[in-house]
Write a protein that holds these residues in place. Structure first.
Motif, PDB file in Angstrom:
ATOM      1  N   ASP A 174       0.875  -1.282  -0.071  1.00  0.00           N
ATOM      2  CA  ASP A 174       0.106   0.167  -0.091  1.00  0.00           C
ATOM      3  C   ASP A 174       1.007   1.257   0.101  1.00  0.00           C
ATOM      4  O   ASP A 174       0.616   2.243  -0.679  1.00  0.00           O
ATOM      5  N   PHE A 175       1.891   1.166   0.651  1.00  0.00           N
ATOM      6  CA  PHE A 175       2.975   2.684   0.757  1.00  0.00           C
ATOM      7  C   PHE A 175       3.433   2.703  -0.364  1.00  0.00           C
ATOM      8  O   PHE A 175       3.398   3.784  -1.048  1.00  0.00           O
ATOM      9  N   LEU A 176       3.978   1.686  -0.989  1.00  0.00           N
ATOM     10  CA  LEU A 176       4.603   1.780  -2.477  1.00  0.00           C
ATOM     11  C   LEU A 176       3.688   2.075  -3.653  1.00  0.00           C
ATOM     12  O   LEU A 176       3.818   2.908  -4.554  1.00  0.00           O
ATOM     13  N   ASP A 177       2.245   1.562  -3.529  1.00  0.00           N
ATOM     14  CA  ASP A 177       1.426   1.986  -4.475  1.00  0.00           C
ATOM     15  C   ASP A 177       1.114   3.475  -4.171  1.00  0.00           C
ATOM     16  O   ASP A 177       0.883   4.270  -5.258  1.00  0.00           O
ATOM     17  N   ALA A 178       1.026   3.966  -3.240  1.00  0.00           N
ATOM     18  CA  ALA A 178       0.648   5.368  -2.782  1.00  0.00           C
ATOM     19  C   ALA A 178       2.045   6.454  -3.319  1.00  0.00           C
ATOM     20  O   ALA A 178       1.726   7.384  -3.709  1.00  0.00           O
ATOM     21  N   ILE A 179       3.069   5.964  -2.785  1.00  0.00           N
ATOM     22  CA  ILE A 179       4.344   6.817  -2.919  1.00  0.00           C
ATOM     23  C   ILE A 179       4.602   6.894  -4.410  1.00  0.00           C
ATOM     24  O   ILE A 179       5.300   7.706  -4.659  1.00  0.00           O
ATOM     25  N   SER A 180       4.490   6.108  -5.387  1.00  0.00           N
ATOM     26  CA  SER A 180       4.634   6.127  -6.723  1.00  0.00           C
ATOM     27  C   SER A 180       4.115   7.285  -7.296  1.00  0.00           C
ATOM     28  O   SER A 180       4.694   7.816  -8.494  1.00  0.00           O
ATOM     29  N   SER A 181       2.844   7.867  -6.967  1.00  0.00           N
ATOM     30  CA  SER A 181       2.216   8.888  -7.434  1.00  0.00           C
ATOM     31  C   SER A 181       2.886  10.499  -6.829  1.00  0.00           C
ATOM     32  O   SER A 181       2.334  11.425  -7.132  1.00  0.00           O
ATOM     33  N   PHE A 182       3.601  10.137  -5.895  1.00  0.00           N
ATOM     34  CA  PHE A 182       4.215  11.628  -5.326  1.00  0.00           C
ATOM     35  C   PHE A 182       5.124  12.247  -6.170  1.00  0.00           C
ATOM     36  O   PHE A 182       5.897  11.657  -6.502  1.00  0.00           O
ATOM     37  N   THR A 183       4.853  13.455  -6.663  1.00  0.00           N
ATOM     38  CA  THR A 183       5.751  14.241  -7.359  1.00  0.00           C
ATOM     39  C   THR A 183       6.520  15.294  -6.690  1.00  0.00           C
ATOM     40  O   THR A 183       7.373  15.970  -7.597  1.00  0.00           O
ATOM     41  N   GLY A 184       6.644  15.299  -5.297  1.00  0.00           N
ATOM     42  CA  GLY A 184       7.569  16.215  -4.777  1.00  0.00           C
ATOM     43  C   GLY A 184       6.738  17.543  -3.957  1.00  0.00           C
ATOM     44  O   GLY A 184       5.625  17.715  -4.641  1.00  0.00           O
ATOM     45  N   ALA A 185       7.568  17.891  -3.207  1.00  0.00           N
ATOM     46  CA  ALA A 185       6.718  19.272  -2.407  1.00  0.00           C
ATOM     47  C   ALA A 185       7.267  20.389  -3.258  1.00  0.00           C
ATOM     48  O   ALA A 185       8.024  20.508  -4.065  1.00  0.00           O
ATOM     49  N   SER A 186       6.449  21.281  -3.206  1.00  0.00           N
ATOM     50  CA  SER A 186       6.544  22.826  -3.820  1.00  0.00           C
ATOM     51  C   SER A 186       8.192  23.182  -3.736  1.00  0.00           C
ATOM     52  O   SER A 186       8.673  23.204  -2.569  1.00  0.00           O
ATOM     53  N   LYS A 187       8.666  23.464  -4.638  1.00  0.00           N
ATOM     54  CA  LYS A 187      10.230  23.927  -5.034  1.00  0.00           C
ATOM     55  C   LYS A 187      11.341  22.920  -4.395  1.00  0.00           C
ATOM     56  O   LYS A 187      12.371  23.276  -3.850  1.00  0.00           O
ATOM     57  N   ARG A 188      11.077  21.683  -4.322  1.00  0.00           N
ATOM     58  CA  ARG A 188      11.918  20.492  -4.149  1.00  0.00           C
ATOM     59  C   ARG A 188      12.163  19.884  -5.291  1.00  0.00           C
ATOM     60  O   ARG A 188      11.332  18.915  -5.496  1.00  0.00           O
ATOM     61  N   LEU A 189      13.152  20.089  -6.197  1.00  0.00           N
ATOM     62  CA  LEU A 189      13.339  19.590  -7.537  1.00  0.00           C
ATOM     63  C   LEU A 189      11.960  19.613  -8.127  1.00  0.00           C
ATOM     64  O   LEU A 189      11.844  18.421  -8.931  1.00  0.00           O
ATOM     65  N   GLU A 190      11.233  20.821  -8.239  1.00  0.00           N
ATOM     66  CA  GLU A 190      10.230  20.759  -8.946  1.00  0.00           C
ATOM     67  C   GLU A 190      10.415  21.274 -10.360  1.00  0.00           C
ATOM     68  O   GLU A 190      10.957  21.926 -10.951  1.00  0.00           O
ATOM     69  N   LEU A 191       9.956  20.171 -11.187  1.00  0.00           N
ATOM     70  CA  LEU A 191       9.924  20.371 -12.804  1.00  0.00           C
ATOM     71  C   LEU A 191       9.170  21.534 -13.064  1.00  0.00           C
ATOM     72  O   LEU A 191       7.812  21.162 -13.010  1.00  0.00           O
ATOM     73  N   ILE A 192       9.666  22.750 -13.466  1.00  0.00           N
ATOM     74  CA  ILE A 192       8.897  23.888 -14.036  1.00  0.00           C
ATOM     75  C   ILE A 192       8.609  23.945 -15.683  1.00  0.00           C
ATOM     76  O   ILE A 192       7.700  24.804 -15.856  1.00  0.00           O
ATOM     77  N   ALA A 193       9.705  23.432 -16.055  1.00  0.00           N
ATOM     78  CA  ALA A 193       9.605  23.449 -17.712  1.00  0.00           C
ATOM     79  C   ALA A 193      10.323  22.391 -18.264  1.00  0.00           C
ATOM     80  O   ALA A 193      11.597  22.017 -17.593  1.00  0.00           O
ATOM     81  N   HIS A 194      10.000  21.712 -19.470  1.00  0.00           N
ATOM     82  CA  HIS A 194      10.889  20.697 -19.964  1.00  0.00           C
ATOM     83  C   HIS A 194      10.570  20.467 -21.447  1.00  0.00           C
ATOM     84  O   HIS A 194       9.468  20.834 -21.920  1.00  0.00           O
ATOM     85  N   ASN A 195      11.380  19.947 -22.344  1.00  0.00           N
ATOM     86  CA  ASN A 195      10.849  19.698 -23.621  1.00  0.00           C
ATOM     87  C   ASN A 195      11.794  18.098 -23.536  1.00  0.00           C
ATOM     88  O   ASN A 195      12.368  17.540 -22.608  1.00  0.00           O
ATOM     89  N   ALA A 196      12.133  17.486 -24.940  1.00  0.00           N
ATOM     90  CA  ALA A 196      12.663  16.451 -25.116  1.00  0.00           C
ATOM     91  C   ALA A 196      13.969  16.293 -24.577  1.00  0.00           C
ATOM     92  O   ALA A 196      14.533  14.994 -24.104  1.00  0.00           O
ATOM     93  N   ASN A 197      14.853  17.291 -24.873  1.00  0.00           N
ATOM     94  CA  ASN A 197      15.980  17.403 -24.096  1.00  0.00           C
ATOM     95  C   ASN A 197      16.714  18.282 -23.061  1.00  0.00           C
ATOM     96  O   ASN A 197      17.876  18.546 -22.854  1.00  0.00           O
TER      97      ASN A 197
END
Length: 453
Positions: free
Chosen positions: A293-316
């Motif tokens: 149950d823990f791993l099922d839940a944590i797999s969708s955790f994307t991080g806290a705000s401003k903690r390695l937060e992906l703010i923009a991206h493209n293929a490379n």
């Protein structure tokens, strides 16, 4: 209950005020300045003070409690009146404890990783529809408040080592008395409050002493300072659960973790996040949650705000925004991005914004912090020094502090930073933006969008 907040406009104080109002308490407050988003949040809840400023008339004998914010000084007229009336006066953490005396208390302390670890625990509990209260130092996805106080049987708290109030200079996490305690790591910080490392370290010894008898300490053995502290400061009336980096592998930029024979793909990456995840698992286990149950839940955790937060991206190209500012946090974030994308160039921008980071004597702590970058800039705004009433900080002293690395450029003008950012080519590269400030008002999000279009 009738409660008055002195300094209701604080970022966390106003959240507690809203939580108690929603619980059905009669809440009032005052402050000499209230900024957004606190102003709108309080207005929407109907508890925004009608006038700005302090007024002793706000303090009446029928108040059940007065909650004192860090912003209030000892000569505050409302505080003086409350003392004269003999009212119960609490700091923020003292009142959190008052509301959670009958709950199972989880407290996550440490110099780094405490917000993310707390957020992971909260994410898992919410995913599994568990009833719990919380206190965390960041806005988290899926939670409209950073503080929630109800009649839930469990409370999850981020344990801050900063002083509780103007009346009580002891760290906030000394007042929460956990049944389940976590220490994620120890690295000297807040030198304006803890002028020596030994004084800082002592706060964690005291924190361990505050764990309830029969409780458990979950601690990171990958941190040698913490490991030594626990070995030397051992209690016989609590349990100990060490943790380390769990078994994992990285495949095409995706991290897979394996705990107790169960493997799961993660949405976050980096050794520091893996450590935080392992701590969150042991807390969850104490709360009766299974590893599946823990791993099922944590797999969708994307991080806290401003903690390695992906703010923009493209293929490379990926652009990450990160709250890292202390040396240990900077090193961890740098290592995480480099390990996850070993074949991409790493461009790093670090803003010095805190009292510690702008202190010339502290800069030596940053030795080697940016060595993983192919290109890096250290930026600090001159007016940040002025606001903190700190002396001028020569660029060459900053450069020396970071190890005189030829890949590191030091800038203290916003226009120069903007020019530096625009001169780079971000093909097959990651840009890591680390700061607890705002780069002197530079629109980083717009720049991130620009280079990833």
């Amino acid at each position: 209950m009738k409660i008055h907040f002195i300094s209701i406009g604080g970022s966390v104080m106003h959240q507690l005020a809203i939580a108690l109002k929603r619980k059905g308490y009669q809440v009032t407050g005052s402050d000499d300045e209230i900024f957004e988003p606190a102003k709108s949040n309080l207005l929407n809840e109907g508890i925004l003070p009608k006038e700005i400023g302090w007024n002793p008339a706000n303090i009446t004998a029928d108040l059940d409690a007065v909650i004192l914010g860090m912003h209030a000084r000892e000569d505050n007229p409302e505080l003086i009146k409350a003392k004269e009336l003999g009212l119960k006066i609490y700091s923020f953490p003292e009142y959190i404890y008052e509301e959670s005396k009958d709950k199972k208390r989880v407290v996550v302390g440490g110099s780094h990783g405490k917000t993310t670890t707390t957020a992971m625990i909260m994410h898992v509990l919410r995913h599994l529809h568990k009833d719990f209260d919380y206190m965390v130092g960041a806005k988290l996805e899926g939670f409209d408040q950073s503080v929630n106080i109800t009649d839930a049987p469990v409370i999850v708290c981020e344990g801050d080592e900063y002083p509780a109030s103007t009346l009580n200079k002891h760290p906030k996490f000394h007042f929460l008395f956990p049944h389940i305690a976590v220490i994620t790591g120890i690295a000297w910080d807040h030198i304006n409050v803890f002028p020596t490392f030994e004084i800082y370290l002592e706060q964690f010894r005291i924190y361990i002493d505050k764990i309830e008898k029969g409780g458990i300490l979950i601690y990171n053995t990958a941190d040698e300072t913490l490991k030594k502290l626990v070995e030397e400061h051992h209690r016989t009336d609590i349990r100990y659960q060490p943790y380390h980096i769990p078994t994992h592998h990285i495949d095409n930029g995706i991290t897979y973790v394996n705990i107790d024979g169960v493997e799961k793909e993660l949405s976050v990456f980096g050794n520091h996040n893996l450590l935080n995840l392992y701590a969150a698992w042991y807390v969850s286990k104490e709360l009766g949650i299974t590893i599946s149950d823990f791993l099922d839940a944590i797999s969708s955790f994307t991080g806290a705000s401003k903690r390695l937060e992906l703010i923009a991206h493209n293929a490379n190209t990926n652009v990450y925004r990160d709250f890292a500012h202390a040396p240990s946090k900077v090193k961890a974030s740098m290592q995480a991005v480099k390990d996850q994308f070993p074949n991409r160039k790493l461009v790093a921008v670090l803003e010095l914004h805190t009292y510690s980071s702008l202190n010339e004597a502290f800069l030596v702590q940053y030795q080697g912090a940016l060595d993983k970058a192919d290109e890096a800039v250290v930026f600090y705004a001159k007016h940040a020094l002025a606001i903190k009433h700190m002396p001028d900080l020569p660029k060459e002293k900053v450069w020396e502090g970071f190890g005189s690395n030829k890949n590191v450029t030091v800038l203290n003008d916003k226009a120069d930073l903007d020019a530096w950012l625009h001169q780079h080519i971000y093909q097959n590269a990651n840009l890591l933006l680390m700061s607890s400030g705002d780069y002197d008002g530079l629109d980083i999000k717009a720049f991130a969008n620009e280079i990833t279009k």
